[in-house]
Design a protein around this motif. Sequence first.
Motif, PDB file in Angstrom:
ATOM      1  N   PRO A 101       5.903  12.816   9.306  1.00  0.00           N
ATOM      2  CA  PRO A 101       7.077  13.083   8.436  1.00  0.00           C
ATOM      3  C   PRO A 101       7.773  11.660   8.220  1.00  0.00           C
ATOM      4  O   PRO A 101       8.079  10.727   8.894  1.00  0.00           O
ATOM      5  N   GLY A 102       8.381  11.796   7.219  1.00  0.00           N
ATOM      6  CA  GLY A 102       9.402  10.475   6.672  1.00  0.00           C
ATOM      7  C   GLY A 102       9.052  10.226   5.088  1.00  0.00           C
ATOM      8  O   GLY A 102       8.207  10.912   4.450  1.00  0.00           O
ATOM      9  N   ILE A 103       9.484   9.076   4.667  1.00  0.00           N
ATOM     10  CA  ILE A 103       9.181   8.474   3.377  1.00  0.00           C
ATOM     11  C   ILE A 103       7.954   7.773   3.531  1.00  0.00           C
ATOM     12  O   ILE A 103       7.898   6.588   4.325  1.00  0.00           O
ATOM     13  N   GLN A 104       6.775   7.999   3.015  1.00  0.00           N
ATOM     14  CA  GLN A 104       5.478   7.564   3.235  1.00  0.00           C
ATOM     15  C   GLN A 104       5.296   6.358   2.151  1.00  0.00           C
ATOM     16  O   GLN A 104       4.984   6.770   0.899  1.00  0.00           O
ATOM     17  N   VAL A 105       5.308   5.064   2.393  1.00  0.00           N
ATOM     18  CA  VAL A 105       5.139   4.304   1.458  1.00  0.00           C
ATOM     19  C   VAL A 105       3.859   3.686   1.490  1.00  0.00           C
ATOM     20  O   VAL A 105       3.423   3.146   2.482  1.00  0.00           O
ATOM     21  N   PHE A 106       3.265   4.124   0.059  1.00  0.00           N
ATOM     22  CA  PHE A 106       1.854   3.584   0.067  1.00  0.00           C
ATOM     23  C   PHE A 106       1.636   2.102  -0.389  1.00  0.00           C
ATOM     24  O   PHE A 106       2.088   1.611  -1.497  1.00  0.00           O
ATOM     25  N   ASP A 107       0.652   1.402   0.085  1.00  0.00           N
ATOM     26  CA  ASP A 107       0.261   0.216  -0.576  1.00  0.00           C
ATOM     27  C   ASP A 107      -0.585   0.346  -1.724  1.00  0.00           C
ATOM     28  O   ASP A 107      -1.285   1.106  -1.648  1.00  0.00           O
ATOM     29  N   ALA A 108      -0.534  -0.481  -2.505  1.00  0.00           N
ATOM     30  CA  ALA A 108      -1.427  -0.422  -3.643  1.00  0.00           C
ATOM     31  C   ALA A 108      -1.249  -1.579  -4.703  1.00  0.00           C
ATOM     32  O   ALA A 108      -0.175  -2.224  -4.846  1.00  0.00           O
ATOM     33  N   ALA A 109      -2.507  -1.938  -4.872  1.00  0.00           N
ATOM     34  CA  ALA A 109      -2.605  -3.419  -5.643  1.00  0.00           C
ATOM     35  C   ALA A 109      -3.346  -3.272  -6.862  1.00  0.00           C
ATOM     36  O   ALA A 109      -3.868  -4.261  -7.632  1.00  0.00           O
ATOM     37  N   SER A 110      -3.981  -2.046  -7.252  1.00  0.00           N
ATOM     38  CA  SER A 110      -4.735  -1.796  -8.661  1.00  0.00           C
ATOM     39  C   SER A 110      -4.408  -0.278  -8.992  1.00  0.00           C
ATOM     40  O   SER A 110      -4.022   0.418  -8.397  1.00  0.00           O
TER      41      SER A 110
ATOM     42  N   ARG B 192       1.421  -6.292 -12.898  1.00  0.00           N
ATOM     43  CA  ARG B 192       1.476  -7.140 -11.729  1.00  0.00           C
ATOM     44  C   ARG B 192       2.745  -6.943 -10.704  1.00  0.00           C
ATOM     45  O   ARG B 192       3.357  -7.907 -10.144  1.00  0.00           O
ATOM     46  N   ARG B 193       3.075  -5.685 -10.573  1.00  0.00           N
ATOM     47  CA  ARG B 193       3.839  -5.427  -9.348  1.00  0.00           C
ATOM     48  C   ARG B 193       3.229  -4.535  -8.222  1.00  0.00           C
ATOM     49  O   ARG B 193       2.710  -3.297  -8.709  1.00  0.00           O
ATOM     50  N   ILE B 194       2.886  -4.785  -7.049  1.00  0.00           N
ATOM     51  CA  ILE B 194       2.065  -4.255  -6.149  1.00  0.00           C
ATOM     52  C   ILE B 194       2.829  -4.226  -4.880  1.00  0.00           C
ATOM     53  O   ILE B 194       3.638  -4.788  -4.662  1.00  0.00           O
TER      54      ILE B 194
END
Length: 426
Positions: free
Chosen positions: A177-186, A119-121
């Motif tokens: 370019p850069g640090i690509q932070v992805f959303d993810a909930a599942s 449960r860390r999203i």
Amino acid sequence: MVDLLIIADDFTGALDTGVQFAARGAATSVITDPAFDFAGVDAGVRVLVLDAETRHLAPERAYALVRQAAARALDAGIRCIYKKTDSALRGNVGAELAAALDAAGADRMPFVPAFPKIRRITRDGIHFIDGVPVAQSVFGQDPFDPVRHSRVSEILGEQTAAPVIRRKAGDPGNDLPGIQVFDAASDEDLAAIGRQLGAAGVRLSAGCAGFAAVVADLLALEGAPPQIPELHAPFFVVCGSVNPVTIRQLDAAEQAGFPRHRLLPEEKLLPEWLDSAACAAAVQDLLASAKQEGRCILDSNDPPENSAAARDFAAGRGMDIEEVRIRISGTMGGVMKRLLDSGLEATLMCSGGDTLLALMRAVDVAELIPVCELDTGVVLTYFVYRGKTHPIIAKSGGFGEPDLLCRLEERICTGADRKAPPHQSH
């Protein structure tokens, strides 16, 4: 030949990430020496996990250690680097991601901090713990590494000037370019990100154990199922974590009949206690308790009715919080060594990376072999000390349900772990 180096910032994190590969049959070794010679790895090891122990360091020092390790690994021919980060984003996340980027000479790196199974999203660039923004969760109150922000870009921006790009699975137009932070909930989100990136896209990547499982599948790091060491009572739990999640687990176990022994402030904070007659007597009491009851807890936390005892004791002797952390973990490791030297044969469990590392240093062991997960984030591993193999269960302080220790005891007593559980794709 080693295909992948994972660089973790603490010991339990190294194990819960490395086990994602070990459970798939990829020969995996967890080491604690930052100066390890990557060219001298045992033949057959495909995944090497380095516990760089950078979580509590100054950002500049953490950057230097991670950059040096990543550069040496690449020079040794290791083709993939995974920068393992804390699933609650504690520690030097920005500095260490920048270090990996710089070592590889790369201009972009996918970063997937979510771990949906616990449960860390990450949603809209904000990291959540159990539905609460991380800075407002128990991790915002961590006495050693409090998380001050919930927006991932703000956490990273404190330690690096690298661009931070917010991404979702399926948005190839934002591959900048850069640090690509992805959303993810599942777990489905994690798998979709993996499909989008492909094997080439994760050769330099970052995240916690959740996305590591996807990386293992993408890189096809598999083999024969691991051999499971037999688990026998007594079940001996050592806790050096102050996380409320672990404290609730200890409380539930005590209510279920686990004997719980708490160290007094002068015992856990004065190094000379380890060499005293009182310590020798305490070790004998712990051995007797474990043998008689078949289970035992050694706890470094103060009782709730006197929760400030250690803090007041430390303040009266001019100890700062970092010295308290180091002294307590050192004492826990020292007591465990004395127990093993006195004949303790048990299934051990360590909660908290500092405690586990202190034990390994006390017994002069620099390598652990992860085997499988007994629960999410709860890793079965083993080490050899004085010719004996000791199974040990490792867990980060913030993982697990309240009844975790009771469920683990049942599995140990019934011998349920004769084969590795099948892995599940994330």
